[in-house]
Write a protein that holds these residues in place. Structure first.
Motif, short mmCIF file in Angstrom:
data_model
loop_
_atom_site.label_atom_id
_atom_site.label_comp_id
_atom_site.label_asym_id
_atom_site.label_seq_id
_atom_site.Cartn_x
_atom_site.Cartn_y
_atom_site.Cartn_z
N GLY A 32 -14.07 9.35 -8.75
CA GLY A 32 -13.91 8.17 -7.62
C GLY A 32 -15.06 7.25 -7.27
N GLU A 33 -16.22 8.17 -7.30
CA GLU A 33 -17.53 7.46 -6.89
C GLU A 33 -17.94 6.63 -8.13
OE1 GLU A 33 -22.18 8.64 -6.18
OE2 GLU A 33 -20.55 10.20 -5.92
N ILE A 34 -17.82 7.13 -9.42
CA ILE A 34 -18.49 6.33 -10.56
C ILE A 34 -17.60 5.03 -10.88
CG2 ILE A 34 -19.62 8.28 -11.77
CD1 ILE A 34 -17.28 8.50 -13.56
N LEU A 35 -16.06 5.22 -10.56
CA LEU A 35 -15.14 3.97 -10.46
C LEU A 35 -15.56 3.07 -9.76
CD1 LEU A 35 -11.72 5.93 -11.12
CD2 LEU A 35 -13.30 4.63 -12.80
N ARG A 36 -15.96 3.48 -8.28
CA ARG A 36 -16.16 2.61 -7.35
C ARG A 36 -17.48 1.73 -7.62
NH1 ARG A 36 -13.90 6.56 -3.94
NH2 ARG A 36 -16.04 7.39 -3.97
N LEU A 45 -16.00 -2.65 -17.81
CA LEU A 45 -15.02 -1.58 -17.35
C LEU A 45 -14.72 -1.42 -15.81
CD1 LEU A 45 -16.23 1.02 -19.81
CD2 LEU A 45 -14.13 -0.24 -19.95
N GLY A 46 -15.81 -1.69 -15.06
CA GLY A 46 -15.47 -1.53 -13.67
C GLY A 46 -14.78 -2.70 -13.13
N LEU A 47 -14.67 -3.85 -13.56
CA LEU A 47 -13.73 -4.84 -13.23
C LEU A 47 -12.37 -4.53 -13.48
CD1 LEU A 47 -16.00 -8.21 -13.94
CD2 LEU A 47 -15.24 -7.05 -11.68
N LEU A 48 -12.18 -3.97 -14.89
CA LEU A 48 -10.87 -3.57 -15.21
C LEU A 48 -10.27 -2.50 -14.50
CD1 LEU A 48 -11.27 -3.40 -19.10
CD2 LEU A 48 -10.00 -5.12 -17.99
N ALA A 49 -11.21 -1.46 -13.91
CA ALA A 49 -10.70 -0.53 -13.03
C ALA A 49 -10.58 -1.03 -11.94
CB ALA A 49 -11.98 0.61 -12.91
N LYS A 50 -11.20 -1.79 -11.35
CA LYS A 50 -10.98 -2.41 -9.94
C LYS A 50 -9.41 -3.12 -9.80
CE LYS A 50 -12.89 -5.59 -6.45
NZ LYS A 50 -13.91 -6.39 -6.13
N GLU A 57 -2.86 2.09 -8.28
CA GLU A 57 -2.50 2.40 -9.46
C GLU A 57 -3.64 3.22 -10.20
OE1 GLU A 57 -1.28 -0.75 -11.81
OE2 GLU A 57 0.13 -1.56 -10.81
N LEU A 58 -3.32 4.45 -10.85
CA LEU A 58 -4.12 5.07 -11.42
C LEU A 58 -4.68 4.39 -12.72
CD1 LEU A 58 -2.21 8.49 -12.40
CD2 LEU A 58 -4.27 8.39 -10.90
N VAL A 59 -5.96 4.30 -12.88
CA VAL A 59 -6.83 3.97 -13.89
C VAL A 59 -6.69 4.57 -15.10
CG1 VAL A 59 -9.31 3.14 -14.72
CG2 VAL A 59 -8.66 3.36 -12.13
N PRO A 60 -6.45 3.68 -16.31
CA PRO A 60 -5.96 4.27 -17.51
C PRO A 60 -7.10 4.96 -18.13
CG PRO A 60 -5.43 1.88 -17.42
CD PRO A 60 -6.09 2.06 -16.23
N ASP A 61 -6.65 5.93 -18.96
CA ASP A 61 -7.50 6.98 -19.36
C ASP A 61 -8.82 6.39 -20.26
OD1 ASP A 61 -6.32 9.34 -18.61
OD2 ASP A 61 -5.16 9.54 -20.43
N GLU A 62 -8.57 5.29 -21.06
CA GLU A 62 -9.53 4.77 -21.79
C GLU A 62 -10.58 4.22 -20.82
OE1 GLU A 62 -5.98 1.76 -21.93
OE2 GLU A 62 -6.48 3.91 -22.03
N ILE A 67 -16.19 4.54 -18.55
CA ILE A 67 -17.05 4.64 -17.34
C ILE A 67 -17.77 6.09 -17.26
CG2 ILE A 67 -17.13 4.57 -14.86
CD1 ILE A 67 -15.04 2.29 -15.02
N ALA A 68 -17.21 7.07 -17.36
CA ALA A 68 -17.54 8.33 -17.09
C ALA A 68 -18.70 8.76 -18.27
CB ALA A 68 -16.61 9.63 -17.33
#
Length: 214
Positions: A32-36, A45-50, A57-62, A67-68
Motif C-alpha cells: 500500500g505504501e509503495i503504491l501511494r 506506473l504510479g499514475l497508472l496505479a492511481k 479497484e485492485l491494481v493489476p499484477d503487472e 512498482i515493487a
C-alpha cells in the motif's frame, strides 16, 4: 536478510514488521505504501496505479510487480528488506522469484503468522471508533472505561461498516484463498517458516527472532 511476511488480516503482521526491521536494520516495504508513494511521485506506473486506486479497484499484477521491483532496486534494499503485502498472489510470487534470480539474490525467510479464524474475527470486529474525536478502542483488548463511551471526549463509540462480521468474514475468505496458494508455492522451496500468531506480542516476537538463528 531478505524476508517475506505473510498473514491474514488481524494476524499482527504490522506490529511484528516493526520489530523485524529494527532487529535487522532493513526497510519495511508495504504494498500500500509503495503504491501511494509511486502515485504521489507521478511515475508512469504510479499514475497508472492511481487510476485504479481512485476508483477503489485492485491494481493489476503487472503494475504492482513493476512498482515493487523498482522499489527493491533502491540502495537501501541492497542489504536486505522486509516485504509486507507483496507478493499477494502466485503470479506476483513468480515475478519476484524471477527478479531475485536475475539479481543474484534469494529470499531467506517466508514467515507466515498463523492465527485461527475465530480469533482473527474477534480482533477485527472488536474495534470501536469515537464518532467525535476519532479515538480507537477494542471491546476486548482496549475497552473504554465506560461502555460505548470515549474516554477522551465522552463521544459515542461506533463500529465501522468494514469491521462488521459479515464484511470481515468475506475479507478473510478472499485473503485465505490467496494465502493458501502462496504457502503451497513457497513450501517446496524450503524457506517457509510458520509461527503461532495467537500468542502474546512478546512471545510471537521471541519466536520470530528465534527463526533468524536457524
Amino acid at each position: 536478510m531478505n524476508i517475506i511476511l505473510l498473514g491474514l488480516p488481524g494476524a499482527g503482521k504490522g506490529t511484528q514488521a516493526k520489530i523485524i526491521i529494527e532487529h535487522h536494520h532493513i526497510p519495511h516495504i508495504s504494498t500500500g505504501e509503495i503504491l501511494r508513494q509511486a502515485a504521489e511521485a507521478q511515475t508512469k506506473l504510479g499514475l497508472l496505479a492511481k487510476g485504479y486506486m481512485s476508483k477503489g479497484e485492485l491494481v493489476p499484477d503487472e503494475i504492482t510487480i513493476g512498482i515493487a521491483t523498482n522499489r527493491l532496486r533502491d540502495a537501501d534494499c541492497q542489504n536486505g528488506f522486509l516485504l509486507d503485502g507483496f507478493p499477494r498472489n502466485v503470479v506476483q510470487a513468480q515475478a519476484l522469484n524471477g527478479f531475485m534470480i536475475a539479481n543474484s539474490k534469494v529470499i531467506d525467510h517466508v514467515i507466515y503468522v498463523e492465527v485461527r479464524e475465530e480469533l482473527l474475527l474477534e480482533r477485527l470486529t472488536g474495534r470501536r471508533t469515537c464518532a467525535g474525536c476519532g479515538a480507537t478502542y477494542h471491546v476486548v483488548y482496549q475497552p473504554p472505561r465506560i461502555r460505548n463511551q470515549c474516554d477522551q471526549c465522552s463521544g459515542k463509540l461506533k463500529q465501522r461498516d468494514d469491521d462488521r462480521e459479515a464484511t470481515v468474514r468475506e475479507r478473510l475468505r478472499i485473503n485465505k484463498h490467496l494465502t493458501v496458494q502462496l504457502l503451497d508455492y513457497y513450501k517446496p522451496e524450503g524457506s517457509l517458516r510458520v509461527i503461532d500468531g495467537s500468542k502474546g506480542i512478546k512471545e510471537v516476537t521471541e519466536d520470530l527472532i528465534g527463526l533468524f538463528r536457524i
